[in-house]
Design a protein around this motif. Structure first.
Motif, PDB file in Angstrom:
ATOM      1  N   TYR A  10      13.136  -2.907 -14.343  1.00  0.00           N
ATOM      2  CA  TYR A  10      13.098  -4.240 -14.935  1.00  0.00           C
ATOM      3  C   TYR A  10      12.274  -4.227 -16.222  1.00  0.00           C
ATOM      4  O   TYR A  10      11.362  -3.419 -16.394  1.00  0.00           O
ATOM      5  N   THR A  11      12.599  -5.122 -17.127  1.00  0.00           N
ATOM      6  CA  THR A  11      11.780  -5.392 -18.302  1.00  0.00           C
ATOM      7  C   THR A  11      10.997  -6.670 -18.005  1.00  0.00           C
ATOM      8  O   THR A  11      11.590  -7.747 -17.884  1.00  0.00           O
ATOM      9  N   VAL A  12       9.699  -6.541 -17.870  1.00  0.00           N
ATOM     10  CA  VAL A  12       8.889  -7.641 -17.356  1.00  0.00           C
ATOM     11  C   VAL A  12       8.071  -8.280 -18.476  1.00  0.00           C
ATOM     12  O   VAL A  12       7.353  -7.599 -19.217  1.00  0.00           O
ATOM     13  N   ASP A  13       8.182  -9.594 -18.578  1.00  0.00           N
ATOM     14  CA  ASP A  13       7.390 -10.370 -19.522  1.00  0.00           C
ATOM     15  C   ASP A  13       6.426 -11.249 -18.734  1.00  0.00           C
ATOM     16  O   ASP A  13       6.837 -11.975 -17.818  1.00  0.00           O
ATOM     17  N   ILE A  14       5.127 -11.185 -19.071  1.00  0.00           N
ATOM     18  CA  ILE A  14       4.116 -12.008 -18.411  1.00  0.00           C
ATOM     19  C   ILE A  14       3.700 -13.124 -19.356  1.00  0.00           C
ATOM     20  O   ILE A  14       3.306 -12.875 -20.494  1.00  0.00           O
ATOM     21  N   THR A  15       3.772 -14.358 -18.883  1.00  0.00           N
ATOM     22  CA  THR A  15       3.332 -15.513 -19.650  1.00  0.00           C
ATOM     23  C   THR A  15       2.236 -16.226 -18.876  1.00  0.00           C
ATOM     24  O   THR A  15       2.437 -16.613 -17.716  1.00  0.00           O
ATOM     25  N   SER A  16       1.071 -16.395 -19.489  1.00  0.00           N
ATOM     26  CA  SER A  16      -0.051 -17.071 -18.846  1.00  0.00           C
ATOM     27  C   SER A  16      -0.154 -18.502 -19.379  1.00  0.00           C
ATOM     28  O   SER A  16      -0.245 -18.705 -20.591  1.00  0.00           O
ATOM     29  N   VAL A  17      -0.142 -19.456 -18.461  1.00  0.00           N
ATOM     30  CA  VAL A  17      -0.145 -20.868 -18.841  1.00  0.00           C
ATOM     31  C   VAL A  17      -1.058 -21.644 -17.890  1.00  0.00           C
ATOM     32  O   VAL A  17      -1.547 -21.111 -16.895  1.00  0.00           O
ATOM     33  N   ASP A  18      -1.252 -22.927 -18.184  1.00  0.00           N
ATOM     34  CA  ASP A  18      -1.991 -23.787 -17.274  1.00  0.00           C
ATOM     35  C   ASP A  18      -1.223 -23.915 -15.959  1.00  0.00           C
ATOM     36  O   ASP A  18       0.018 -23.809 -15.944  1.00  0.00           O
ATOM     37  N   PRO A  19      -1.936 -24.167 -14.847  1.00  0.00           N
ATOM     38  CA  PRO A  19      -1.263 -24.223 -13.541  1.00  0.00           C
ATOM     39  C   PRO A  19      -0.083 -25.186 -13.476  1.00  0.00           C
ATOM     40  O   PRO A  19       0.965 -24.853 -12.912  1.00  0.00           O
ATOM     41  N   VAL A  20      -0.219 -26.396 -14.039  1.00  0.00           N
ATOM     42  CA  VAL A  20       0.883 -27.345 -13.956  1.00  0.00           C
ATOM     43  C   VAL A  20       2.101 -26.822 -14.704  1.00  0.00           C
ATOM     44  O   VAL A  20       3.252 -27.004 -14.253  1.00  0.00           O
ATOM     45  N   VAL A  21       1.892 -26.148 -15.834  1.00  0.00           N
ATOM     46  CA  VAL A  21       3.004 -25.580 -16.598  1.00  0.00           C
ATOM     47  C   VAL A  21       3.649 -24.438 -15.813  1.00  0.00           C
ATOM     48  O   VAL A  21       4.866 -24.231 -15.878  1.00  0.00           O
ATOM     49  N   MET A  22       2.844 -23.695 -15.068  1.00  0.00           N
ATOM     50  CA  MET A  22       3.364 -22.613 -14.229  1.00  0.00           C
ATOM     51  C   MET A  22       4.391 -23.158 -13.227  1.00  0.00           C
ATOM     52  O   MET A  22       5.494 -22.612 -13.088  1.00  0.00           O
ATOM     53  N   PHE A  23       4.039 -24.234 -12.537  1.00  0.00           N
ATOM     54  CA  PHE A  23       4.971 -24.822 -11.580  1.00  0.00           C
ATOM     55  C   PHE A  23       6.207 -25.375 -12.275  1.00  0.00           C
ATOM     56  O   PHE A  23       7.334 -25.231 -11.783  1.00  0.00           O
ATOM     57  N   GLN A  24       6.001 -26.016 -13.424  1.00  0.00           N
ATOM     58  CA  GLN A  24       7.131 -26.555 -14.173  1.00  0.00           C
ATOM     59  C   GLN A  24       8.103 -25.449 -14.573  1.00  0.00           C
ATOM     60  O   GLN A  24       9.328 -25.622 -14.487  1.00  0.00           O
ATOM     61  N   ALA A  25       7.556 -24.314 -15.015  1.00  0.00           N
ATOM     62  CA  ALA A  25       8.400 -23.215 -15.472  1.00  0.00           C
ATOM     63  C   ALA A  25       9.281 -22.681 -14.348  1.00  0.00           C
ATOM     64  O   ALA A  25      10.482 -22.433 -14.539  1.00  0.00           O
ATOM     65  N   ILE A  26       8.708 -22.510 -13.156  1.00  0.00           N
ATOM     66  CA  ILE A  26       9.501 -22.002 -12.038  1.00  0.00           C
ATOM     67  C   ILE A  26      10.512 -23.051 -11.594  1.00  0.00           C
ATOM     68  O   ILE A  26      11.673 -22.735 -11.283  1.00  0.00           O
ATOM     69  N   ALA A  27      10.108 -24.310 -11.571  1.00  0.00           N
ATOM     70  CA  ALA A  27      10.999 -25.385 -11.131  1.00  0.00           C
ATOM     71  C   ALA A  27      12.172 -25.592 -12.083  1.00  0.00           C
ATOM     72  O   ALA A  27      13.282 -25.931 -11.654  1.00  0.00           O
ATOM     73  N   HIS A  28      11.945 -25.382 -13.381  1.00  0.00           N
ATOM     74  CA  HIS A  28      12.970 -25.660 -14.391  1.00  0.00           C
ATOM     75  C   HIS A  28      13.681 -24.394 -14.870  1.00  0.00           C
ATOM     76  O   HIS A  28      14.321 -24.397 -15.928  1.00  0.00           O
ATOM     77  N   ASP A  29      13.558 -23.308 -14.113  1.00  0.00           N
ATOM     78  CA  ASP A  29      14.255 -22.052 -14.428  1.00  0.00           C
ATOM     79  C   ASP A  29      13.832 -21.477 -15.775  1.00  0.00           C
ATOM     80  O   ASP A  29      14.609 -20.840 -16.472  1.00  0.00           O
ATOM     81  N   GLU A  30      12.561 -21.709 -16.133  1.00  0.00           N
ATOM     82  CA  GLU A  30      12.012 -21.113 -17.347  1.00  0.00           C
ATOM     83  C   GLU A  30      11.148 -19.905 -17.025  1.00  0.00           C
ATOM     84  O   GLU A  30      10.550 -19.294 -17.911  1.00  0.00           O
ATOM     85  N   GLY A  31      11.069 -19.570 -15.765  1.00  0.00           N
ATOM     86  CA  GLY A  31      10.365 -18.396 -15.282  1.00  0.00           C
ATOM     87  C   GLY A  31      10.976 -17.992 -13.962  1.00  0.00           C
ATOM     88  O   GLY A  31      11.597 -18.819 -13.275  1.00  0.00           O
ATOM     89  N   ASP A  32      10.830 -16.722 -13.607  1.00  0.00           N
ATOM     90  CA  ASP A  32      11.466 -16.227 -12.379  1.00  0.00           C
ATOM     91  C   ASP A  32      10.544 -16.270 -11.170  1.00  0.00           C
ATOM     92  O   ASP A  32      10.999 -16.523 -10.046  1.00  0.00           O
ATOM     93  N   ALA A  33       9.261 -16.019 -11.363  1.00  0.00           N
ATOM     94  CA  ALA A  33       8.352 -15.969 -10.227  1.00  0.00           C
ATOM     95  C   ALA A  33       6.915 -16.111 -10.695  1.00  0.00           C
ATOM     96  O   ALA A  33       6.591 -15.889 -11.865  1.00  0.00           O
ATOM     97  N   SER A  34       6.060 -16.483  -9.759  1.00  0.00           N
ATOM     98  CA  SER A  34       4.618 -16.518 -10.000  1.00  0.00           C
ATOM     99  C   SER A  34       3.905 -16.063  -8.741  1.00  0.00           C
ATOM    100  O   SER A  34       4.292 -16.418  -7.622  1.00  0.00           O
TER     101      SER A  34
END
Length: 297
Positions: free
Chosen positions: A221-245
């Motif tokens: 896999y080609t893995v990209d790590i994005t560090s954000v505030d906790p609320v943004v983390m949940f938003q990203a996974i919920a809105h398909d802007e991230g794969d996992a946390s």
């Protein structure tokens, strides 16, 4: 400094604890003398943090903490004050959390918190976006299998004080192949498929994210790590802007965000237990509970 192993205590959580020291030869002195030596002051971290807010509430929960003050600082400032106090064997109280690399460097103990003012044991969960199992079955398998201990995370965090997190994570993976093989069991290799790992900017989550990056990249896999505030983390996974946390601390620390997005994410359960906030003292201190801290006259 002497490196020590973390001692798990299930009486308290993330994100805050107090460290108390005493001058050489003072372990037998009256607790009130210790409080006066510290000017009944707790060295905290950033104002507005969850840890600081819980510590402020704690001052009202315990009668013996009446008159104590919480001095806000920063995480780096707290660690510096702690290092200097322990080096000189001087008393200090600081707020913090575990997992944290200081438990690897210093011989510390978490004080019992009978009122659970700083929370009980928390669990760090793995969450993934809906549809990941179908789109990336190999990565989903690794996410589902991923589990490690507080000591493992702290080992990476401690090593990363001297070397980059990427190097610390690589070394840990090489030294723990049996565990990594359990995570990757049943996961088929891929050829460059992109995987978006969403994290928070805490050293604990930097440790887990970089370890997972190494593991997934070994599978292709080609893995990209994005560090954000906790609320943004949940938003990203919920809105398909991230794969996992691998970063949600539950049920307390991120509980409100989890409740808001629970129906839009897939919770794979805890990847670590034993995360906590609490009051902590160096092991040489003859104080074992928050209730042992001396009241201000």
């Amino acid at each position: 400094m002497k490196k020590s192993k973390y001692r798990r205590l299930l009486t308290v959580l993330p994100a805050a604890f107090l460290l108390l020291g005493c001058e050489a030869g003072e372990s037998e002195e009256e607790p009130a003398d210790v409080g006066e030596a510290m000017d009944h002051t707790i060295v905290g971290i950033e104002a507005g943090s969850g840890t600081t807010e819980m510590a402020e509430d704690m001052l009202n929960d315990y009668d013996n903490l009446e008159g104590w003050e919480l001095q806000t600082s920063s995480t780096a400032g707290m660690v510096t004050a702690l290092e200097q106090a322990i080096e000189n064997e001087e008393p200090i109280v600081v707020t913090g959390w575990t997992p944290h690399w200081i438990f690897e460097e210093f011989d510390l103990k978490i004080l019992d918190d009978p009122k659970n003012s700083l929370g009980e044991e928390e669990f760090i969960h793995t969450i993934v976006r809906q549809g990941l199992a179908e789109d990336m079955p190999g990565a989903y398998t690794v996410m589902e299998n991923f589990s490690w201990e507080v000591e493992d995370m702290q080992e990476v965090m401690f090593a990363a004080q001297d070397i980059p997190f990427e190097e610390a994570a690589t070394n840990w993976v090489e030294d723990n192949r049996d565990m990594v093989d359990e995570w990757t069991a049943g996961a088929e290799p891929v050829d460059g498929q992109e995987f978006r790992l969403v994290s928070t900017p805490w050293d604990s989550e930097r440790a887990s994210s970089h370890v997972m990056q190494i593991v997934l990249e070994e599978l292709g896999y080609t893995v990209d790590i994005t560090s954000v505030d906790p609320v943004v983390m949940f938003q990203a996974i919920a809105h398909d802007e991230g794969d996992a946390s691998l970063a949600p601390w539950l049920p307390m620390t991120f509980g409100a965000y989890y409740d808001e997005y629970e129906d839009q994410i897939v919770d794979l359960g805890p990847n670590m237990s034993g995360a906590m906030n609490g009051l902590v003292v160096p092991a040489y201190m003859d104080i074992d509970s928050v209730e042992d801290l001396p009241a201000k006259d």
